[in-house]
Motif scaffolding. Structure first.
Motif: not given
Length: 72
Positions: A40, A46-47, A49-51, A53-55, A57
């Protein structure tokens, strides 16, 4: 268009498929390393969670790529 099914043509096609498989496996291995290093950019929720989610995916992609490599 004629289909050439001589042993020499089949051997050449088999070699081309093997080379393609090798390149795909190498590319997918590099992708797996990149997925493992997603961090992140900040410590905010937010950062993080985004990281995550990317992991996730990336892991799903890695699983599909491994199945594709196996099929080749």
């Amino acid at each position: 268009m004629q289909l050439d099914v001589t042993p020499e043509a089949l051997a050449a096609a088999s070699g081309q498929v093997a080379a393609l498989t090798g390149r795909l496996i190498a590319a997918n291995a590099a992708h797996m390393v990149a997925n493992a290093t997603i961090l992140p950019p900040g410590s905010d929720l937010a950062s993080v969670r985004t990281a995550a989610t990317l992991q996730a995916s990336g892991l799903a992609h890695d699983a599909m790529a491994a199945m594709g490599n196996f099929q080749m």
